[in-house]
Write a protein that holds these residues in place. Structure first.
Motif, mmCIF file in Angstrom:
data_model
loop_
_atom_site.group_PDB
_atom_site.id
_atom_site.type_symbol
_atom_site.label_atom_id
_atom_site.label_comp_id
_atom_site.label_asym_id
_atom_site.label_seq_id
_atom_site.Cartn_x
_atom_site.Cartn_y
_atom_site.Cartn_z
ATOM 1 N N HIS A 29 19.202 37.728 -3.225
ATOM 2 C CA HIS A 29 18.773 36.457 -2.644
ATOM 3 C C HIS A 29 19.997 35.704 -2.133
ATOM 4 C CE1 HIS A 29 17.009 32.477 -2.189
ATOM 5 N NE2 HIS A 29 15.818 33.069 -2.250
ATOM 6 N N PRO A 30 19.914 35.138 -0.930
ATOM 7 C CA PRO A 30 21.084 34.450 -0.359
ATOM 8 C C PRO A 30 21.573 33.261 -1.164
ATOM 9 C CG PRO A 30 19.129 34.137 1.014
ATOM 10 C CD PRO A 30 18.787 35.202 0.025
ATOM 11 N N ALA A 31 20.711 32.661 -2.005
ATOM 12 C CA ALA A 31 21.147 31.530 -2.818
ATOM 13 C C ALA A 31 22.224 31.928 -3.815
ATOM 14 C CB ALA A 31 19.953 30.930 -3.568
ATOM 15 N N VAL A 32 22.305 33.212 -4.141
ATOM 16 C CA VAL A 32 23.283 33.692 -5.119
ATOM 17 C C VAL A 32 24.658 33.930 -4.486
ATOM 18 C CG1 VAL A 32 23.767 35.550 -6.781
ATOM 19 C CG2 VAL A 32 21.435 34.722 -6.471
ATOM 20 N N VAL A 33 24.694 34.124 -3.167
ATOM 21 C CA VAL A 33 25.951 34.462 -2.493
ATOM 22 C C VAL A 33 27.073 33.462 -2.777
ATOM 23 C CG1 VAL A 33 27.068 34.690 -0.235
ATOM 24 C CG2 VAL A 33 24.913 35.860 -0.682
ATOM 25 N N PRO A 34 26.865 32.157 -2.584
ATOM 26 C CA PRO A 34 27.975 31.225 -2.849
ATOM 27 C C PRO A 34 28.407 31.205 -4.308
ATOM 28 C CG PRO A 34 25.943 30.028 -2.372
ATOM 29 C CD PRO A 34 25.694 31.454 -2.025
ATOM 30 N N LEU A 35 27.486 31.495 -5.227
ATOM 31 C CA LEU A 35 27.849 31.542 -6.639
ATOM 32 C C LEU A 35 28.810 32.697 -6.902
ATOM 33 C CD1 LEU A 35 24.341 30.930 -8.277
ATOM 34 C CD2 LEU A 35 26.026 29.246 -7.491
ATOM 35 N N LEU A 36 28.527 33.854 -6.310
ATOM 36 C CA LEU A 36 29.403 35.006 -6.474
ATOM 37 C C LEU A 36 30.743 34.773 -5.786
ATOM 38 C CD1 LEU A 36 26.887 37.954 -5.897
ATOM 39 C CD2 LEU A 36 27.603 36.926 -8.066
ATOM 40 N N ASN A 37 30.708 34.212 -4.597
ATOM 41 C CA ASN A 37 31.963 33.960 -3.877
ATOM 42 C C ASN A 37 32.890 33.053 -4.674
ATOM 43 O OD1 ASN A 37 31.190 35.548 -1.722
ATOM 44 N ND2 ASN A 37 30.533 33.833 -0.436
ATOM 45 N N ALA A 38 32.305 32.054 -5.308
ATOM 46 C CA ALA A 38 33.122 31.121 -6.093
ATOM 47 C C ALA A 38 33.618 31.769 -7.380
ATOM 48 C CB ALA A 38 32.312 29.868 -6.411
ATOM 49 N N ALA A 39 32.747 32.499 -8.054
ATOM 50 C CA ALA A 39 33.103 33.063 -9.363
ATOM 51 C C ALA A 39 34.154 34.158 -9.257
ATOM 52 C CB ALA A 39 31.857 33.607 -10.053
ATOM 53 N N PHE A 40 34.088 34.961 -8.201
ATOM 54 C CA PHE A 40 35.000 36.093 -8.084
ATOM 55 C C PHE A 40 36.262 35.764 -7.281
ATOM 56 C CE2 PHE A 40 31.103 38.425 -9.213
ATOM 57 C CZ PHE A 40 31.615 39.207 -10.232
ATOM 58 N N ALA A 41 36.402 34.540 -6.846
ATOM 59 C CA ALA A 41 37.634 34.098 -6.184
ATOM 60 C C ALA A 41 38.470 33.300 -7.179
ATOM 61 C CB ALA A 41 37.302 33.234 -4.976
ATOM 62 N N PRO A 42 39.788 33.320 -7.051
ATOM 63 C CA PRO A 42 40.620 32.514 -7.946
ATOM 64 C C PRO A 42 40.314 31.027 -7.791
ATOM 65 C CG PRO A 42 41.948 34.091 -6.696
ATOM 66 C CD PRO A 42 40.586 34.093 -6.078
ATOM 67 N N SER A 43 40.289 30.312 -8.909
ATOM 68 C CA SER A 43 40.083 28.868 -8.857
ATOM 69 C C SER A 43 41.370 28.180 -8.416
ATOM 70 C CB SER A 43 39.676 28.355 -10.239
ATOM 71 O OG SER A 43 40.761 28.509 -11.153
ATOM 72 N N ILE A 93 23.229 33.250 -13.719
ATOM 73 C CA ILE A 93 23.978 34.118 -12.807
ATOM 74 C C ILE A 93 25.417 33.631 -12.680
ATOM 75 C CG2 ILE A 93 24.203 34.818 -10.392
ATOM 76 C CD1 ILE A 93 21.154 34.924 -10.285
ATOM 77 N N THR A 94 25.602 32.333 -12.586
ATOM 78 C CA THR A 94 26.963 31.781 -12.508
ATOM 79 C C THR A 94 27.768 32.155 -13.750
ATOM 80 O OG1 THR A 94 26.245 29.922 -11.141
ATOM 81 C CG2 THR A 94 28.305 29.659 -12.346
ATOM 82 N N ALA A 95 27.159 31.994 -14.913
ATOM 83 C CA ALA A 95 27.848 32.338 -16.160
ATOM 84 C C ALA A 95 28.144 33.830 -16.215
ATOM 85 C CB ALA A 95 26.987 31.926 -17.354
ATOM 86 N N ALA A 96 27.198 34.660 -15.760
ATOM 87 C CA ALA A 96 27.396 36.106 -15.782
ATOM 88 C C ALA A 96 28.488 36.528 -14.817
ATOM 89 C CB ALA A 96 26.090 36.813 -15.436
ATOM 90 N N ALA A 97 28.560 35.878 -13.667
ATOM 91 C CA ALA A 97 29.606 36.206 -12.699
ATOM 92 C C ALA A 97 30.985 35.846 -13.244
ATOM 93 C CB ALA A 97 29.339 35.482 -11.382
ATOM 94 N N ARG A 98 31.080 34.719 -13.904
ATOM 95 C CA ARG A 98 32.369 34.336 -14.510
ATOM 96 C C ARG A 98 32.758 35.304 -15.619
ATOM 97 N NH1 ARG A 98 30.894 27.885 -14.846
ATOM 98 N NH2 ARG A 98 31.434 27.370 -12.674
ATOM 99 N N GLU A 99 31.754 35.735 -16.400
ATOM 100 C CA GLU A 99 32.013 36.717 -17.451
ATOM 101 C C GLU A 99 32.504 38.028 -16.856
ATOM 102 O OE1 GLU A 99 29.497 38.835 -21.096
ATOM 103 O OE2 GLU A 99 28.527 38.416 -19.177
ATOM 104 N N ALA A 100 31.832 38.479 -15.796
ATOM 105 C CA ALA A 100 32.228 39.731 -15.156
ATOM 106 C C ALA A 100 33.636 39.637 -14.587
ATOM 107 C CB ALA A 100 31.229 40.086 -14.050
#
Length: 272
Positions: free
Chosen positions: A215-229, A196-203
């Protein structure tokens, strides 16, 4: 809207905790996650559920049912104060126009702002009509339902199968100035967090704005991937500092920086 967390509207336990999950939006679900014999209960619960899930500051959406229950769901969500409707199985802009017309009277009576709409496209005809659907009133985003699309195709919801249709809907959203929500894979398998992390970065690399999750465990992964580093923000700051000095085109780190790249730097900073 980096992360949009589905929460079954009839589940008091999940509703009570939803505001603690850190999602940018909570989607109170009246559709797939709610058994048929609990749908009336779920609709009635919106009056309290919308207020409860908003406590953390998230945007509150309601995924309505398609078919004969849709208008009742939409009106209940409107009266409860939800910000937007997540509308499944959209096949045409007219579908959304009809829904908007149903809402107008209740919105006026309640003195509330018009509800926004997010269209979920779930069959091949809808994918091919995405550009027309994107012109519907009140629409703020498009998304593709991968599991239902694969079912309609007689296919498996693998990343390879979903890649092209997801991008077609994505392009239609961006061409219309809408948000584009989703990953280039199904979101049903929430256990493989690395995938999911890899897919979010790809998207994000393709320009998607965020994605839903179940699932709530995915929320922080999406927040990190879709925000600028931190690296992206530092780069954007350097670019804009040079641009502010009046340099129309310049070299930075061995690369040419001109108008499109300066605009990209501004877009990065706007996402903070």
């Amino acid at each position: 809207m980096r992360s949009l967390l589905y929460v079954p509207a009839h589940s008091e336990r999940f509703v009570a905790k939803a505001h603690e999950r850190g999602a940018d939006a909570i989607i109170l679900d009246l559709e797939d996650s709610v058994p048929k014999d609990a749908k009336d209960q779920a609709r009635l619960s919106l009056a309290d559920a919308v207020t409860m899930v908003r406590r953390g500051g998230a945007t509150v959406m309601v995924r309505v049912n398609s078919g004969e229950q849709q208008h009742a769901d939409a009106l209940a969500a409107c009266r409860a104060g939800a910000d937007a409707l997540y509308v499944p199985k959209v096949r045409s802009a007219a579908d959304l126009g009809a829904l908007a017309s149903v809402l107008e009277g209740v919105e006026a009576q309640a003195g509330r702002a018009p509800m926004s709409l997010v269209a979920l496209l779930e069959d091949p005809a809808a994918v091919l009509s995405a550009s027309a659907i994107a012109k519907a009133p009140r629409l703020i985003a498009l998304s593709l339902g991968g599991e239902d699309l694969a079912l309609a195709l007689g296919a498996q919801p693998t990343p390879d199968v979903l890649h092209l249709p997801k991008l077609l809907v994505h392009y239609a959203a961006k061409a219309a100035g809408l948000l584009s929500l989703g990953l280039l894979r199904s979101v049903a398998d929430y256990s493989d967090l690395a995938a999911i992390t890899a897919a979010a970065r790809e998207a994000r690399a393709h320009g998607f704005d965020g994605a839903t999750c179940v699932h709530p465990a995915v929320v922080p992964l999406l927040n990190a991937a879709f925000a600028p580093s931190a690296e992206e923000l530092a780069w954007a700051k350097r670019v804009l500092e040079r641009a502010a000095a009046g340099e129309g085109a310049f070299e930075l780190d061995g690369k040419m920086i001109d108008a499109p790249i300066i605009a990209r730097a501004r877009a990065v900073m706007s996402r903070t």
